[in-house]
Design a protein around this motif. Sequence first.
Motif, short mmCIF file in Angstrom:
data_model
loop_
_atom_site.label_atom_id
_atom_site.label_comp_id
_atom_site.label_asym_id
_atom_site.label_seq_id
_atom_site.Cartn_x
_atom_site.Cartn_y
_atom_site.Cartn_z
N GLY A 76 0.84 -1.24 0.08
CA GLY A 76 -0.04 0.13 -0.11
C GLY A 76 0.78 1.27 0.06
O GLY A 76 0.61 2.06 -0.67
N ASP A 77 1.87 1.31 0.85
CA ASP A 77 2.81 2.39 0.81
C ASP A 77 3.56 2.64 -0.62
O ASP A 77 3.85 3.91 -0.71
N LEU A 78 3.90 1.63 -1.12
CA LEU A 78 4.44 1.52 -2.34
C LEU A 78 3.46 2.28 -3.64
O LEU A 78 3.71 3.07 -4.34
N LEU A 79 2.26 1.79 -3.45
CA LEU A 79 1.25 2.18 -4.62
C LEU A 79 0.84 3.67 -4.10
O LEU A 79 0.35 4.43 -4.92
N MET A 80 0.96 4.07 -2.85
CA MET A 80 0.74 5.38 -2.54
C MET A 80 2.11 6.30 -2.89
O MET A 80 1.96 7.69 -2.64
N ASN A 81 3.07 5.98 -3.39
CA ASN A 81 4.20 6.34 -4.00
C ASN A 81 4.99 7.08 -2.67
O ASN A 81 5.56 8.08 -2.66
N GLU A 123 7.04 4.91 -0.55
CA GLU A 123 8.36 4.15 -0.89
C GLU A 123 8.66 4.11 -2.19
O GLU A 123 7.87 4.00 -3.03
N ILE A 124 9.94 3.81 -2.26
CA ILE A 124 10.49 3.60 -3.50
C ILE A 124 10.60 2.24 -3.71
O ILE A 124 11.13 1.52 -3.12
N TYR A 125 10.20 2.05 -4.98
CA TYR A 125 9.93 0.32 -5.55
C TYR A 125 11.36 -0.11 -5.71
O TYR A 125 12.30 0.35 -6.19
N ALA A 126 11.15 -1.44 -5.04
CA ALA A 126 12.46 -2.54 -5.41
C ALA A 126 11.80 -3.56 -5.66
O ALA A 126 11.12 -4.04 -4.87
N ASP A 127 12.48 -4.61 -6.38
CA ASP A 127 11.94 -5.97 -6.53
C ASP A 127 11.92 -6.45 -5.12
O ASP A 127 10.86 -7.49 -5.03
N ALA A 128 12.77 -6.33 -4.53
CA ALA A 128 12.85 -7.00 -2.90
C ALA A 128 12.17 -6.26 -1.85
O ALA A 128 12.41 -6.23 -0.75
N TYR A 129 11.42 -5.45 -2.25
CA TYR A 129 10.57 -4.61 -1.18
C TYR A 129 10.04 -5.56 -0.14
O TYR A 129 9.57 -4.90 0.81
N LEU A 130 9.36 -6.85 -0.27
CA LEU A 130 8.94 -7.53 0.91
C LEU A 130 9.69 -8.23 1.78
O LEU A 130 9.49 -8.72 2.74
N GLN A 131 11.05 -7.88 1.47
CA GLN A 131 12.16 -8.62 2.12
C GLN A 131 12.50 -7.56 3.33
O GLN A 131 12.21 -6.27 3.28
N LYS A 132 12.83 -8.24 4.43
CA LYS A 132 13.10 -7.21 5.58
C LYS A 132 14.23 -6.41 5.46
O LYS A 132 15.39 -6.60 4.64
#
Length: 258
Positions: free
Chosen positions: A241-246, A248-257
């Motif tokens: 959600g934070d990514l979609l609201m811009n 956070e900066i997108y990175a492919d590994a965004y779900l990793q700790k």
Amino acid sequence: MIYIGERINTGFKDIKQAVLDKNPAPLQDWAKKQTEAGANYLDVNLGAVSGKPEDMIWMIEQVQAVTEVPISIDTNKLAILKEAIKACKKPPLLNSTTCSKEKLDPFIEIASAYGASMIGLAMDESGSPKEVEKRVECAGMIAAAWMEAGQPMERLFLDPIVMPLKFMQEQAKLFLEAARQFQQLSDPPPNISCGLSNIASKATEKKLINRTFMVMAIASGVNAVILDVLDVDLVNAIKTGDLLMNREIYADAYLQKS
Ligand code: THG
């Protein structure tokens, strides 16, 4: 998102028993687990178990013995707050005041003296307001008093108040509308926080309801949440959600700790 771990609360049976027995282990286990899961604050709530400041201090001390994460002092009692804050090693989050002057003024005075953050509930001492307009009026009074005291908006959190879906179904969308309007109260805007688990109280499908509502809350401007920080699906939904609201900066590994 600012994550406030909800679990050190005597509303949970294991914590209630631990406080009654003065047994540190359950508090320290949850403090460690929530720290590991990425909590930015740990909420500590003595509830109705006791009205004694020394019991709240005992809880805070057990938590601080195993983590550096700052405390969210969850009490609306000034007598408890005044003593408990002295035990905090780091500036805490004061959780929470209402917009009634007799509570708001001393809370702001304490927050100012300690450089603490503060949550203001969008209600007065007569109970939680139902309409959006009342909540915005209340939140506006809190924001104005905070600014008058010369305190920065980054340390103010306004809480539109989540009510249980099962008993007050129409309230969820009023919460979302209030949160949306709170963003206009100041520039820069205040933080907007919520006690997420309230929404699914006594409901089945708790996790699905929490997660779905949280995503809607993010879209409405909520940026701080008291939650079950160990719920990985919930935290992943928040990160997305934070990514979609811009935010956070997108990175492919965004779900990793991180
Ligand atoms: N705003 C602010 N602070 C708050 C709240 C809020 N602090 C307390 C509360 N609300 C947030 N914390 C919780 C913690 C647990 C639960 C709900 C909110 C919870 N309890 C289970 C239930 O109600 O079904 C019962 C516990 C159990 O499983 O035994 O979910 O709104 N500023």
